[in-house]
Scaffold this active site. Structure first.
Site, PDB file in Angstrom:
ATOM      1  N   CYS A 141      20.620  42.125   0.927  1.00  0.00           N
ATOM      2  CA  CYS A 141      19.182  42.188   0.640  1.00  0.00           C
ATOM      3  C   CYS A 141      18.979  42.329  -0.876  1.00  0.00           C
ATOM      4  O   CYS A 141      19.570  43.223  -1.487  1.00  0.00           O
ATOM      5  CB  CYS A 141      18.562  43.377   1.364  1.00  0.00           C
ATOM      6  SG  CYS A 141      16.855  43.686   0.858  1.00  0.00           S
ATOM      7  N   LYS A 190     -12.487   7.430  -1.420  1.00  0.00           N
ATOM      8  CA  LYS A 190     -11.569   8.554  -1.254  1.00  0.00           C
ATOM      9  C   LYS A 190     -11.656   9.558  -2.396  1.00  0.00           C
ATOM     10  O   LYS A 190     -11.940   9.199  -3.530  1.00  0.00           O
ATOM     11  CB  LYS A 190     -10.127   8.018  -1.173  1.00  0.00           C
ATOM     12  CG  LYS A 190      -9.921   7.036  -0.024  1.00  0.00           C
ATOM     13  CD  LYS A 190      -9.122   7.648   1.073  1.00  0.00           C
ATOM     14  CE  LYS A 190      -7.649   7.422   0.844  1.00  0.00           C
ATOM     15  NZ  LYS A 190      -6.860   7.928   1.965  1.00  0.00           N
ATOM     16  N   TYR A 202     -17.661   8.776  15.597  1.00  0.00           N
ATOM     17  CA  TYR A 202     -18.480   8.012  14.660  1.00  0.00           C
ATOM     18  C   TYR A 202     -18.696   6.576  15.076  1.00  0.00           C
ATOM     19  O   TYR A 202     -19.304   5.805  14.348  1.00  0.00           O
ATOM     20  CB  TYR A 202     -17.890   8.070  13.248  1.00  0.00           C
ATOM     21  CG  TYR A 202     -16.373   7.923  13.202  1.00  0.00           C
ATOM     22  CD1 TYR A 202     -15.759   6.719  13.500  1.00  0.00           C
ATOM     23  CD2 TYR A 202     -15.573   9.013  12.859  1.00  0.00           C
ATOM     24  CE1 TYR A 202     -14.380   6.594  13.460  1.00  0.00           C
ATOM     25  CE2 TYR A 202     -14.201   8.899  12.817  1.00  0.00           C
ATOM     26  CZ  TYR A 202     -13.609   7.681  13.123  1.00  0.00           C
ATOM     27  OH  TYR A 202     -12.246   7.572  13.091  1.00  0.00           O
ATOM     28  N   CYS A 239      17.485  46.124  -1.476  1.00  0.00           N
ATOM     29  CA  CYS A 239      18.220  47.372  -1.235  1.00  0.00           C
ATOM     30  C   CYS A 239      19.728  47.172  -1.116  1.00  0.00           C
ATOM     31  O   CYS A 239      20.476  48.140  -1.054  1.00  0.00           O
ATOM     32  CB  CYS A 239      17.698  48.059   0.020  1.00  0.00           C
ATOM     33  SG  CYS A 239      18.124  47.199   1.535  1.00  0.00           S
ATOM     34  N   GLU A 257     -20.945   9.069   5.556  1.00  0.00           N
ATOM     35  CA  GLU A 257     -20.401  10.115   6.441  1.00  0.00           C
ATOM     36  C   GLU A 257     -19.145  10.680   5.787  1.00  0.00           C
ATOM     37  O   GLU A 257     -18.551  10.026   4.951  1.00  0.00           O
ATOM     38  CB  GLU A 257     -19.952   9.509   7.784  1.00  0.00           C
ATOM     39  CG  GLU A 257     -21.021   8.790   8.539  1.00  0.00           C
ATOM     40  CD  GLU A 257     -20.467   8.073   9.777  1.00  0.00           C
ATOM     41  OE1 GLU A 257     -19.235   8.090   9.999  1.00  0.00           O
ATOM     42  OE2 GLU A 257     -21.280   7.510  10.508  1.00  0.00           O
ATOM     43  N   ASP A 299     -10.040  13.651   8.163  1.00  0.00           N
ATOM     44  CA  ASP A 299      -8.604  13.416   8.077  1.00  0.00           C
ATOM     45  C   ASP A 299      -7.929  14.005   9.315  1.00  0.00           C
ATOM     46  O   ASP A 299      -7.259  15.022   9.265  1.00  0.00           O
ATOM     47  CB  ASP A 299      -8.064  14.067   6.800  1.00  0.00           C
ATOM     48  CG  ASP A 299      -6.691  13.538   6.440  1.00  0.00           C
ATOM     49  OD1 ASP A 299      -6.251  12.559   7.071  1.00  0.00           O
ATOM     50  OD2 ASP A 299      -6.064  14.108   5.540  1.00  0.00           O
TER      51      ASP A 299
HETATM   52  S1  IVH Z   1     -15.332   4.101  10.829  1.00  0.00           S
HETATM   53  C1  IVH Z   1     -14.574   0.060  12.108  1.00  0.00           C
HETATM   54  N1  IVH Z   1     -15.909   6.532  10.051  1.00  0.00           N
HETATM   55  O1  IVH Z   1     -10.272   6.600   8.725  1.00  0.00           O
HETATM   56  C2  IVH Z   1     -14.770   1.222  11.225  1.00  0.00           C
HETATM   57  N2  IVH Z   1     -13.632   5.925  10.252  1.00  0.00           N
HETATM   58  O2  IVH Z   1      -8.522   5.232   6.871  1.00  0.00           O
HETATM   59  C3  IVH Z   1     -13.602   2.093  11.149  1.00  0.00           C
HETATM   60  N3  IVH Z   1     -12.057   7.725   9.740  1.00  0.00           N
HETATM   61  O3  IVH Z   1      -9.303   4.032  10.879  1.00  0.00           O
HETATM   62  C4  IVH Z   1     -13.855   3.459  11.502  1.00  0.00           C
HETATM   63  N4  IVH Z   1     -13.583   9.246   9.282  1.00  0.00           N
HETATM   64  O4  IVH Z   1      -9.667   6.388  11.836  1.00  0.00           O
HETATM   65  C5  IVH Z   1     -14.946   5.655  10.328  1.00  0.00           C
HETATM   66  N5  IVH Z   1     -16.568   8.654   9.384  1.00  0.00           N
HETATM   67  C6  IVH Z   1     -15.599   7.785   9.675  1.00  0.00           C
HETATM   68  C7  IVH Z   1     -14.236   8.121   9.600  1.00  0.00           C
HETATM   69  C8  IVH Z   1     -13.275   7.147   9.890  1.00  0.00           C
HETATM   70  C9  IVH Z   1     -12.287   8.986   9.380  1.00  0.00           C
HETATM   71  C10 IVH Z   1     -10.728   7.139   9.928  1.00  0.00           C
HETATM   72  C11 IVH Z   1     -10.653   6.027  10.928  1.00  0.00           C
HETATM   73  C12 IVH Z   1     -10.138   4.843  10.150  1.00  0.00           C
HETATM   74  C13 IVH Z   1      -9.446   5.513   9.030  1.00  0.00           C
HETATM   75  C14 IVH Z   1      -9.261   4.594   7.852  1.00  0.00           C
END
Ligand code: IVH
Length: 665
Positions: A410, A316, A228, A413, A115, A119
């Site tokens: 300015c 990341k 999610y 001018c 997935e 952010d």
């Molecule tokens: S799963 C228990 N899925 O990223 C699993 N988290 O840096 C944890 N986040 O704490 C969450 N997109 O707040 C999951 N597709 C995604 C996400 C996601 C963003 C966030 C989430 C997590 C943080 C970690």
């Protein structure tokens, strides 16, 4: 090591500063320094106290258990801990993760679901008997802050679930609230105009606005949400992550973005690379992908570390922040006369874009971040291609230049500037060459009169050579005069003259926008044109008439009325009309698309993307940039992008150009 009295003095100073920043951050939601800067202060205090234990005071911020100060928001205990994710940055770390999962699950055909990693601001939302009950931030993972009052105003969040009857048990869903990139720009613009600090990125903006006690700003902003994870949907009904997301969608929760089933490391890599390529086209920020063991039951075998599950990992993207040096700070003059300090940077590549300048907004911002020529700064490109100076990076031992100050006159001018709060203005209006040139460019811009060839350099020369004194003078330029402009030969001079005169009949909203009335952007211009129909009617409207049409604030209404009350402005408008400009009434379309959400992909024959958006919005619909459970229609032109696939996957109705035209009537 400083001696005792110096250490005590410095420690006290640090405590006061830290307490102040705590209050700004947690209570007032107006942080003045970055987290990094804060951590630096805190670490310095800790070091001092460690070296001189006798100076530790009981009320020192270092003595606070849990380190998180009280905010004024209520506390919410999470249903189960809200975990965070382990992060990998390269393929090897992901390979290790996959190996471990296969080993533990005891299976070589493990399916992972990939997935986007959104952010935004992580939230938990609890529903009881299918009704919204409360929402909270992640906080320390166990306890978060109660943000029910602001989340209630987020339209994308269902307050009542679609299949509420089937949800017997209570439900806690997890996801992110996202400030779309398009709204982020608007939020920051408004903040800077008010003299507030802009947010460095959409995540900070979402957190800042949603953690406020007063929900009124949140209410005025279109946040997106995506989910999610959930507790309360059993593994029998939803054995895998994919089914879980489907179940969430069926209940009415938005589930944004793409996902992919991954059987191998290469599958995961393909999704990672694809999302990274498409990152810019999304209207929300993602900072990587998340790989999750699809089988929910099997996750139990893997368990978790203290704060993160072993069945998921974040992969990341490389960060889009980079350090560079401020080579100079110059002052620009905009079309409204606002003087803006701009940092000229040693050019750097930030995520594939070369950045050589960044606006510093206003003098208050320059002083808040204590930015001076020669400083090293961290640049962040978030929310858009427009880079922000996120913070100064102190270089101990390097001598710094004097603090920057705005000029008294300015730079264009020479008029004595006026100061209004944190903002500085040149009062000279079109008598100031920089303002006049900027007005010409604005007049000819796309979305306004759309005059090809009237760019910045040309406009500057027209002004410099005294060829125009206001926008109406554009219509009196002869080909002969234009050939005097650098880079213009007879053919290009003719082309520019043609372009100026080509746009006789122009929709009223575009004409209004082109006039450059302060506070009147595309949206206000459209509302004015639709409400009043003709230029005459707009000219005659009083500020209170204008305010009544809705969607236009008092300040804008005043500004429009004031513009047409000014004789000089009316003269220019009259001369434009004499020169053949004929604003056309904008038909008042019915609200036939009220509440419908569209996504556009590919090229349409009849409309540019802006025009199609305008047609939809005029009818009360809206256009978003990516397909989600909330999308009603995807309009598919030639050479469509991946959004067509998204639409197919989401089961969203697709319209070809003919069907779309029919829908518009
Ligand atoms: S799963 C228990 N899925 O990223 C699993 N988290 O840096 C944890 N986040 O704490 C969450 N997109 O707040 C999951 N597709 C995604 C996400 C996601 C963003 C966030 C989430 C997590 C943080 C970690």
């Amino acid at each position: 090591m400083p001696d005792m009295s110096d250490a005590a003095k410095r420690a006290q100073e640090l405590r006061e500063r830290i307490n102040r920043h705590d209050r700004l951050y947690y209570v007032e939601n107006e942080p003045e320094i970055s987290d990094r800067e804060y951590d630096r202060l805190f670490a310095e205090l800790e070091d001092l106290e460690e070296d001189h234990p006798e100076i530790v005071t009981p009320d020192s911020p270092t003595q606070r258990v849990g380190a998180e100060p009280e905010s004024e928001l209520g506390k919410v205990e999470h249903v189960t801990a809200m975990l965070s994710l382990d992060a990998g940055r390269d393929k090897d770390q992901i390979a290790d993760f996959i190996d471990r999962v296969c080993e533990t699950v005891g299976d070589n055909d493990v399916t992972l679901l990939a997935e986007p990693k959104f952010d935004g601001l992580s939230i938990e939302v609890v529903y009881e008997e299918g009704r919204f009950c409360r929402a909270s931030t992640r906080g320390d993972g166990q306890t978060g802050e109660d943000i029910s009052h602001t989340l209630r105003t987020v339209h994308a969040l269902p307050l009542r679930l679609k299949e509420a009857d089937e949800v017997r048990a209570d439900l806690a869903v997890r996801g992110e609230v996202i400030l779309p990139k398009s709204s982020f720009q608007k939020v920051n613009k408004a903040r800077v105009e008010r003299g507030d600090a802009p947010f460095a990125n959409p995540r900070n903006a979402a957190a800042g606005i949603l953690r406020r006690l007063d929900p009124s700003e949140a209410e005025s902003i279109r946040f997106a949400v995506t989910f999610y994870d959930a507790t309360g949907i059993d593994t029998e009904n939803a054995p895998g992550q994919r089914e879980l997301l489907e179940a969430l969608r069926d209940l009415g929760f938005p589930v944004l973005g793409d996902r992919a089933r991954c059987e191998t490391l290469e599958d995961a890599e393909a999704f990672h690379d694809d999302m990274q390529d498409r990152r810019e086209e999304l209207d929300y920020e993602i900072d990587g992908i998340v790989l999750k063991l699809d089988a929910r039951k099997a996750r139990e075998k893997l368990g978790q570390r203290s704060r993160s599950p072993r069945w998921a990992i974040a992969w990341k993207f490389p960060p889009r922040t980079v350090e560079t040096r401020i080579a100079d700070i110059v002052v620009g003059v905009g079309r409204t006369g606002a003087l803006t300090p701009v940092a000229l940077l040693d050019p750097v590549d930030v995520g594939g874009v070369t950045v050589a300048r960044a606006t510093l907004h206003n003098i208050k911002e320059v002083h808040r971040n204590d930015l001076r020529v020669g400083d090293t700064v961290r640049i962040e490109r978030a929310g858009d291609v427009i880079p922000e100076v996120a913070e100064r990076v102190p270089k101990p031992g390097v001598e710094r230049s004097d603090p920057f100050e705005m000029p008294d006159r300015c730079p264009s001018c020479g008029a004595r500037v006026e100061r209004r709060g944190p903002l500085t203005y040149c009062p000279a209006g079109v008598a100031c060459p920089a303002q006049l040139a900027a007005k010409l460019v604005h007049y000819g811009a796309r979305g306004a009169m759309d005059i090809e060839g009237l760019g910045e350099q040309t406009a500057e020369q027209l002004v410099e050579r005294d060829m125009v004194k206001d926008i109406a003078d554009l219509y009196e330029l002869s080909v002969e005069e234009l050939t005097a402009v650098d880079g213009f030969a007879e053919a290009s001079a003719e082309a520019l003259q043609d372009a100026i005169h080509a746009r006789g009949e122009v929709p009223l909203d575009r004409f209004l926008r082109a006039l450059g009335i302060p506070h009147v952007g595309a949206d206000a211009a459209r509302r004015l044109a639709m409400a009043f129909g003709t230029l005459e009617a707009v000219k005659e409207a009083s500020a209170s008439d204008i305010e009544e049409i809705g969607g236009i604030g008092a300040e804008t209404a005043q500004s429009v009325a004031a513009f047409f009350a000014e004789e000089r402005n009316c003269d220019v408008v009259a001369r434009l009309l004499d020169a053949g400009v004929a604003p056309q009434p904008v038909e008042r379309a019915g609200r036939s698309l009220e509440g419908q959400t569209f996504v556009l992909t590919g090229t349409l024959e009849e409309w540019t993307r802006e025009e199609a958006t305008e047609e939809i919005e005029r009818r009360g619909g809206r256009v978003t940039s990516s397909v989600s459970g909330n999308t009603d229609y995807v309009v598919v032109g030639t050479d469509p992008g991946s959004k067509r696939e998204d639409a197919r996957e989401e089961g969203v109705e697709m319209l070809d150009e003919d069907a779309f035209a029919k829908m518009l009537g």
